[in-house]
Write a protein that holds these residues in place. Structure first.
Motif, PDB file in Angstrom:
ATOM      1  N   GLY A 207     -80.458 -91.772  -9.114  1.00  0.00           N
ATOM      2  CA  GLY A 207     -79.847 -91.230  -7.908  1.00  0.00           C
ATOM      3  C   GLY A 207     -78.346 -91.114  -7.923  1.00  0.00           C
ATOM      4  O   GLY A 207     -77.731 -90.788  -6.901  1.00  0.00           O
ATOM      5  N   VAL A 208     -77.716 -91.354  -9.081  1.00  0.00           N
ATOM      6  CA  VAL A 208     -76.264 -91.274  -9.186  1.00  0.00           C
ATOM      7  C   VAL A 208     -75.853 -89.846  -9.535  1.00  0.00           C
ATOM      8  O   VAL A 208     -76.413 -89.240 -10.457  1.00  0.00           O
ATOM      9  CB  VAL A 208     -75.729 -92.254 -10.254  1.00  0.00           C
ATOM     10  N   ASP A 209     -74.883 -89.320  -8.810  1.00  0.00           N
ATOM     11  CA  ASP A 209     -74.371 -87.972  -9.074  1.00  0.00           C
ATOM     12  C   ASP A 209     -73.275 -88.071 -10.129  1.00  0.00           C
ATOM     13  O   ASP A 209     -72.125 -88.370  -9.830  1.00  0.00           O
ATOM     14  CB  ASP A 209     -73.816 -87.378  -7.779  1.00  0.00           C
ATOM     15  N   ILE A 210     -73.643 -87.838 -11.387  1.00  0.00           N
ATOM     16  CA  ILE A 210     -72.704 -88.008 -12.494  1.00  0.00           C
ATOM     17  C   ILE A 210     -72.893 -86.884 -13.516  1.00  0.00           C
ATOM     18  O   ILE A 210     -74.021 -86.432 -13.758  1.00  0.00           O
ATOM     19  CB  ILE A 210     -72.872 -89.393 -13.159  1.00  0.00           C
ATOM     20  N   THR A 211     -71.801 -86.453 -14.105  1.00  0.00           N
ATOM     21  CA  THR A 211     -71.859 -85.388 -15.105  1.00  0.00           C
ATOM     22  C   THR A 211     -72.276 -85.952 -16.457  1.00  0.00           C
ATOM     23  O   THR A 211     -72.265 -87.169 -16.681  1.00  0.00           O
ATOM     24  CB  THR A 211     -70.490 -84.727 -15.274  1.00  0.00           C
ATOM     25  N   ASN A 212     -72.599 -85.080 -17.378  1.00  0.00           N
ATOM     26  CA  ASN A 212     -72.628 -85.448 -18.791  1.00  0.00           C
ATOM     27  C   ASN A 212     -71.185 -85.624 -19.254  1.00  0.00           C
ATOM     28  O   ASN A 212     -70.251 -85.176 -18.579  1.00  0.00           O
ATOM     29  CB  ASN A 212     -73.322 -84.365 -19.610  1.00  0.00           C
ATOM     30  N   PRO A 213     -70.955 -86.260 -20.407  1.00  0.00           N
ATOM     31  CA  PRO A 213     -69.580 -86.463 -20.873  1.00  0.00           C
ATOM     32  C   PRO A 213     -68.858 -85.149 -21.116  1.00  0.00           C
ATOM     33  O   PRO A 213     -69.400 -84.231 -21.738  1.00  0.00           O
ATOM     34  CB  PRO A 213     -69.760 -87.256 -22.169  1.00  0.00           C
ATOM     35  N   MET A 214     -67.626 -85.077 -20.619  1.00  0.00           N
ATOM     36  CA  MET A 214     -66.810 -83.871 -20.760  1.00  0.00           C
ATOM     37  C   MET A 214     -65.495 -84.219 -21.444  1.00  0.00           C
ATOM     38  O   MET A 214     -64.964 -85.330 -21.262  1.00  0.00           O
ATOM     39  CB  MET A 214     -66.546 -83.253 -19.389  1.00  0.00           C
ATOM     40  N   PRO A 215     -64.941 -83.298 -22.224  1.00  0.00           N
ATOM     41  CA  PRO A 215     -63.667 -83.571 -22.913  1.00  0.00           C
ATOM     42  C   PRO A 215     -62.555 -83.886 -21.910  1.00  0.00           C
ATOM     43  O   PRO A 215     -62.307 -83.107 -20.980  1.00  0.00           O
ATOM     44  CB  PRO A 215     -63.379 -82.261 -23.661  1.00  0.00           C
ATOM     45  N   SER A 216     -61.878 -85.014 -22.094  1.00  0.00           N
ATOM     46  CA  SER A 216     -60.886 -85.447 -21.112  1.00  0.00           C
ATOM     47  C   SER A 216     -59.641 -84.573 -21.112  1.00  0.00           C
ATOM     48  O   SER A 216     -58.928 -84.513 -20.102  1.00  0.00           O
ATOM     49  CB  SER A 216     -60.504 -86.910 -21.354  1.00  0.00           C
ATOM     50  N   ASP A 217     -59.369 -83.872 -22.224  1.00  0.00           N
ATOM     51  CA  ASP A 217     -58.149 -83.051 -22.252  1.00  0.00           C
ATOM     52  C   ASP A 217     -58.236 -81.872 -21.285  1.00  0.00           C
ATOM     53  O   ASP A 217     -57.203 -81.355 -20.833  1.00  0.00           O
ATOM     54  CB  ASP A 217     -57.839 -82.568 -23.680  1.00  0.00           C
ATOM     55  N   THR A 218     -59.451 -81.469 -20.925  1.00  0.00           N
ATOM     56  CA  THR A 218     -59.606 -80.405 -19.930  1.00  0.00           C
ATOM     57  C   THR A 218     -60.158 -80.926 -18.600  1.00  0.00           C
ATOM     58  O   THR A 218     -59.887 -80.355 -17.547  1.00  0.00           O
ATOM     59  CB  THR A 218     -60.535 -79.300 -20.450  1.00  0.00           C
TER      60      THR A 218
END
Length: 314
Positions: A207-218
């Motif tokens: 039930g957590v609204d979380i993204t997949n890992p995304m590049p932190s520079d963008t």
């Protein structure tokens, strides 16, 4: 009943640094009710207060502004330990020198670790959340060398669930990748494929609204641009894999408004985002706005009051 249970305790940190100075300046600017605040320091360090706040006195030995000393490290440690023992509503800590505390024989990586040692009753774990006007950054790992950072699926799930509990409402989490470009499908590292994506998928099932890992520079670009425009970040909280990944963007744009917040323990703690500033200690030129922000966040999160300009006149 504990007389401190509804108080905010402020420790002034390393007495050879700027902690006492910024504490006095911040309290004089905010002009808070006397019954709300207790200071753990030394009465000779916090002169010039406009209000008669309670001061719990700890002896000072060999005050030398700008100098590293084990005596100052012992003072810092004992102040923080006492704050924990008094069980207040919240603790606001001025900066300490980790090296000075180590010289005094207290081998902790920072104040967060001291707080965890003394406040954890049932296995609670301290976590670092940095807050600044609609731009929040959470650190999955804290004061570790890069070579020692290890990420596991279980760790990510556990920490994010505790972070969700702290917010106690539906929030949107953005998850940073560990490797450049989120690993490029395994070309630049497999942690995203093998560990971080499985953790985020499991969290969404819970039930957590979380993204997949995304590049932190963008990932941080929109958050930074929104902050500059005075707007809330696209996500409620950005989850960084390691210390500098999360703190460079928020400190670069928010500066003195960034507040280091320790969550996950029975007592909330906030702190300015800067250090002891030995180079300007004793000169009465330190900027106290980060301390003001730290006190404001402690108020908002524990007393559920925003310190607006009208309230500051109380």
């Amino acid at each position: 009943m504990n007389k401190y249970h509804n108080k905010i305790i402020i420790t002034t940190g390393d007495y050879n640094g700027i902690g006492a100075e910024i504490t006095v300046k911040a309290l004089n600017e905010l002009c808070l009710p006397v019954d709300d605040i207790v200071i753990i320091s030394n009465k000779e360090l916090v002169t010039g207060l406009k209000k008669d706040y309670e001061i719990i006195d700890i002896p000072v030995k060999n005050l030398e502004y700008g100098k590293l000393s084990k005596e100052a490290g012992e003072f810092s440690f004992q102040s923080l330990k006492l704050a924990c023992e008094l069980s207040p509503k919240a603790i606001v800590t001025a900066p300490v020198s980790k090296e000075a505390m180590h010289l005094a024989g207290h081998k902790f990586n920072g104040q967060t670790e001291v707080l965890e040692h003394y406040l954890s009753n049932n296995g609670e774990k301290a976590e670092m959340l940095f807050i600044s006007d609609g731009f929040d950054v959470f650190l999955l790992t804290r004061h570790l060398a890069l070579k020692d950072i290890k990420i596991s699926k279980e760790m990510i799930i556990d920490k994010v669930l505790r972070l969700q509990k702290f917010y106690n409402r539906k929030v949107k989490f953005a998850l940073c990748s560990l490797n450049p470009h989120a690993g490029e499908d395994g070309i630049l590292g497999r942690e995203e494929l093998d560990t971080i994506i499985p953790a985020s998928e499991e969290l969404r099932k819970l039930g957590v609204d979380i993204t997949n890992p995304m590049p932190s520079d963008t990932l941080f670009v929109d958050a930074v641009q929104n902050y500059i425009k005075g707007e809330k970040a696209p996500y409620d909280c950005y989850i960084a894999m390691y210390h500098d990944q999360g703190l460079i963007p928020i400190k670069s744009v928010a500066g003195d408004n960034t507040v280091n917040t320790t969550i996950g323990l029975p007592i909330l703690r906030t702190s300015p985002s800067h250090g002891t500033a030995f180079d300007i200690a004793g000169k009465n030129i330190a900027n106290h706005q980060s301390m003001v922000s730290a006190i404001k966040v402690a108020y908002k999160l524990t007393k559920h009051q925003d310190l607006t300009s009208s309230y500051q006149q109380v």
